[in-house]
Write an enzyme that holds these catalytic residues in place. Sequence first.
Site, PDB file in Angstrom:
ATOM      1  N   ARG A 174       0.828  -1.236   0.000  1.00  0.00           N
ATOM      2  CA  ARG A 174       0.000   0.000   0.000  1.00  0.00           C
ATOM      3  C   ARG A 174       0.852   1.273   0.000  1.00  0.00           C
ATOM      4  NH1 ARG A 174      -2.423  -3.472  -1.273  1.00  0.00           N
ATOM      5  NH2 ARG A 174      -4.183  -4.483  -0.288  1.00  0.00           N
ATOM      6  N   SER A 225     -10.872  -1.205   4.044  1.00  0.00           N
ATOM      7  CA  SER A 225     -10.161  -1.293   5.329  1.00  0.00           C
ATOM      8  C   SER A 225      -9.726   0.101   5.763  1.00  0.00           C
ATOM      9  CB  SER A 225      -8.911  -2.159   5.190  1.00  0.00           C
ATOM     10  OG  SER A 225      -9.273  -3.456   4.814  1.00  0.00           O
ATOM     11  N   GLU A 315      -4.975   3.360   6.327  1.00  0.00           N
ATOM     12  CA  GLU A 315      -4.842   3.207   4.879  1.00  0.00           C
ATOM     13  C   GLU A 315      -5.600   4.356   4.212  1.00  0.00           C
ATOM     14  OE1 GLU A 315      -5.442  -0.843   3.517  1.00  0.00           O
ATOM     15  OE2 GLU A 315      -6.195  -0.106   1.602  1.00  0.00           O
TER      16      GLU A 315
HETATM   17  C1  LIG Z   1     -15.745  -1.143  -0.458  1.00  0.00           C
HETATM   18  C2  LIG Z   1     -14.271  -0.854  -0.615  1.00  0.00           C
HETATM   19  C3  LIG Z   1     -13.382  -1.904  -0.719  1.00  0.00           C
HETATM   20  C4  LIG Z   1     -12.013  -1.656  -0.900  1.00  0.00           C
HETATM   21  N1  LIG Z   1     -11.156  -2.711  -1.038  1.00  0.00           N
HETATM   22  C5  LIG Z   1      -9.854  -2.479  -1.286  1.00  0.00           C
HETATM   23  C6  LIG Z   1      -8.966  -3.571  -1.523  1.00  0.00           C
HETATM   24  O1  LIG Z   1      -9.344  -4.738  -1.514  1.00  0.00           O
HETATM   25  N2  LIG Z   1      -7.657  -3.277  -1.783  1.00  0.00           N
HETATM   26  C7  LIG Z   1      -7.198  -1.993  -1.827  1.00  0.00           C
HETATM   27  O2  LIG Z   1      -6.009  -1.787  -2.090  1.00  0.00           O
HETATM   28  N3  LIG Z   1      -8.020  -0.942  -1.589  1.00  0.00           N
HETATM   29  C8  LIG Z   1      -9.334  -1.154  -1.330  1.00  0.00           C
HETATM   30  N4  LIG Z   1     -10.174  -0.101  -1.087  1.00  0.00           N
HETATM   31  C9  LIG Z   1      -9.642   1.258  -1.031  1.00  0.00           C
HETATM   32  C10 LIG Z   1      -9.751   2.008  -2.374  1.00  0.00           C
HETATM   33  O3  LIG Z   1     -10.526   1.293  -3.285  1.00  0.00           O
HETATM   34  C11 LIG Z   1      -8.370   2.241  -2.981  1.00  0.00           C
HETATM   35  O4  LIG Z   1      -7.567   2.943  -2.080  1.00  0.00           O
HETATM   36  C12 LIG Z   1      -8.458   3.008  -4.291  1.00  0.00           C
HETATM   37  O5  LIG Z   1      -7.246   2.878  -4.969  1.00  0.00           O
HETATM   38  C13 LIG Z   1      -8.805   4.488  -4.102  1.00  0.00           C
HETATM   39  O6  LIG Z   1      -9.092   5.040  -5.371  1.00  0.00           O
HETATM   40  P1  LIG Z   1      -9.839   6.440  -5.527  1.00  0.00           P
HETATM   41  O7  LIG Z   1      -9.775   6.850  -6.946  1.00  0.00           O
HETATM   42  O8  LIG Z   1     -11.189   6.373  -4.943  1.00  0.00           O
HETATM   43  O9  LIG Z   1      -8.909   7.408  -4.683  1.00  0.00           O
HETATM   44  P2  LIG Z   1      -9.318   8.573  -3.682  1.00  0.00           P
HETATM   45  O10 LIG Z   1      -9.986   7.983  -2.495  1.00  0.00           O
HETATM   46  O11 LIG Z   1     -10.036   9.642  -4.396  1.00  0.00           O
HETATM   47  O12 LIG Z   1      -7.875   9.096  -3.264  1.00  0.00           O
HETATM   48  C14 LIG Z   1      -6.998   8.283  -2.525  1.00  0.00           C
HETATM   49  C15 LIG Z   1      -5.615   8.923  -2.578  1.00  0.00           C
HETATM   50  O13 LIG Z   1      -5.122   8.829  -3.902  1.00  0.00           O
HETATM   51  C16 LIG Z   1      -4.572  10.073  -4.302  1.00  0.00           C
HETATM   52  N5  LIG Z   1      -4.713  10.182  -5.745  1.00  0.00           N
HETATM   53  C17 LIG Z   1      -5.857  10.110  -6.460  1.00  0.00           C
HETATM   54  N6  LIG Z   1      -5.582  10.200  -7.781  1.00  0.00           N
HETATM   55  C18 LIG Z   1      -4.240  10.368  -7.888  1.00  0.00           C
HETATM   56  C19 LIG Z   1      -3.340  10.536  -8.984  1.00  0.00           C
HETATM   57  N7  LIG Z   1      -3.765  10.575 -10.235  1.00  0.00           N
HETATM   58  N8  LIG Z   1      -2.020  10.671  -8.713  1.00  0.00           N
HETATM   59  C20 LIG Z   1      -1.572  10.640  -7.444  1.00  0.00           C
HETATM   60  N9  LIG Z   1      -2.364  10.494  -6.367  1.00  0.00           N
HETATM   61  C21 LIG Z   1      -3.683  10.350  -6.589  1.00  0.00           C
HETATM   62  C22 LIG Z   1      -5.390  11.107  -3.539  1.00  0.00           C
HETATM   63  O14 LIG Z   1      -4.688  12.322  -3.405  1.00  0.00           O
HETATM   64  C23 LIG Z   1      -5.614  10.405  -2.217  1.00  0.00           C
HETATM   65  O15 LIG Z   1      -4.537  10.647  -1.333  1.00  0.00           O
HETATM   66  C24 LIG Z   1     -11.546  -0.320  -0.911  1.00  0.00           C
HETATM   67  C25 LIG Z   1     -12.459   0.735  -0.789  1.00  0.00           C
HETATM   68  C26 LIG Z   1     -13.807   0.474  -0.646  1.00  0.00           C
HETATM   69  C27 LIG Z   1     -14.780   1.608  -0.521  1.00  0.00           C
END
Ligand SMILES: Cc1cc2nc3c(=O)[nH]c(=O)nc-3n(C[C@H](O)[C@H](O)[C@H](O)COP(=O)(O)OP(=O)(O)OC[C@H]3O[C@@H](n4cnc5c(N)ncnc54)[C@H](O)[C@@H]3O)c2cc1C
Length: 329
Positions: A174, A225, A315
């Site tokens: 992560r 998580s 996380e």
């Molecule tokens: C139901 C559920 C289940 C999940 N299961 C998992 C799992 O199994 N495994 C896992 O790893 N994660 C899991 N997650 C967490 C989540 O899906 C991941 O962290 C995902 O990658 C976040 O993507 P996002 O676009 O929503 O990012 P956001 O929540 O919008 O942002 C997260 C971070 O990414 C940064 N960011 C966004 N875009 C960029 C970019 N282009 N360049 C640099 N930084 C950027 C933001 O600044 C922020 O700090 C889960 C979440 C949910 C709600």
Amino acid sequence: MTVDRKTIDQLANIPNVAVTECAALSRYTRFGIGGPAAVLAEAGSEEAFAAALQLVQSSGAPYGVIGSGTNLIVSDSGFDGIILRLTAHAIGREGPLIHAQAGAELQALVDYSIEQGLRGLETMTGIPGSVGAAVYGNAGAYGHSINERVQRVRFLDGSSVRAFNAAECRFSYRESIFKRNKNWFVLSVELSLTRADSRELRKTSDEIFQIRLAKYPLDMKCAGSIFKNLILAELPESVRRHIPDRVVREGKAPSAYLLEEVGAKGMRRGGIQVADYHANLIYNSGGGTARELCELIGELKQRVRERFGLDLEEEVQYVGFPIPAGPTP
Ligand SMILES: Cc1cc2nc3c(=O)[nH]c(=O)nc-3n(C[C@H](O)[C@H](O)[C@H](O)COP(=O)(O)OP(=O)(O)OC[C@H]3O[C@@H](n4cnc5c(N)ncnc54)[C@H](O)[C@@H]3O)c2cc1C
């Protein structure tokens, strides 16, 4: 407000940038929590994103970048600055190499790889969010993370476009170099996959999706998580001895185990609740606030600290709080 009218007008004049003033960030987070951003600027192309970022940086206004908001806690008072989103979402392939822009949904990329008969991303089925954030946080599940397939990441280092190979991205659990350099932004990624039978990949994907659905119903307002798991080898012996072998997976001790031991399951603060079936899953059951969420997280961290002498690390990422690492109790 810290964003002046001239900057807002200049942003709105960049081709392919959509500007919303006083944008309710609760609509952009899966928790459904968060006050307004003074300005939200959504860029539909990499060029538009680069131009917007340059303008925002030279304006001196506070800024942040979000993806699909599935891993965010946004403060109830919102963000008095500019929030940028890159929405460019093209996905394509050349042989076994798939390329995807940061604004693509990770699930769209997974589905594409399966349709194309390319193995390597199918275990990431059901992880919500964008490709850019998946690289930033090295997203993964079922024993695999995106880094295993990364060939090249193109990113903006604040002023110019650069590209790193996987080793240069310094991926770990992560983590990536992008998480440590908060003003570097992922534009696109190239992934190296292996040919396979599409039907077999779809079967794996469907099975994983069903398992995940039971844990994370589609309408659950959560972030997956809340805390990272713990790398067993990095824990002091005093903590390791509390962790039974049966709960260890791929060299990690689940935070959920420690949280369960301190009575986390079912805990509630206002509209925010710890799932009664999973101690590392916190959700908004309706009307919850960021304040309640942070209080509950603080309480859980404190209990684990007192019982095991160890600090759990979130996380989930914070937006609009005074300190970058988020509030501590
Ligand atoms: C139901 C559920 C289940 C999940 N299961 C998992 C799992 O199994 N495994 C896992 O790893 N994660 C899991 N997650 C967490 C989540 O899906 C991941 O962290 C995902 O990658 C976040 O993507 P996002 O676009 O929503 O990012 P956001 O929540 O919008 O942002 C997260 C971070 O990414 C940064 N960011 C966004 N875009 C960029 C970019 N282009 N360049 C640099 N930084 C950027 C933001 O600044 C922020 O700090 C889960 C979440 C949910 C709600």
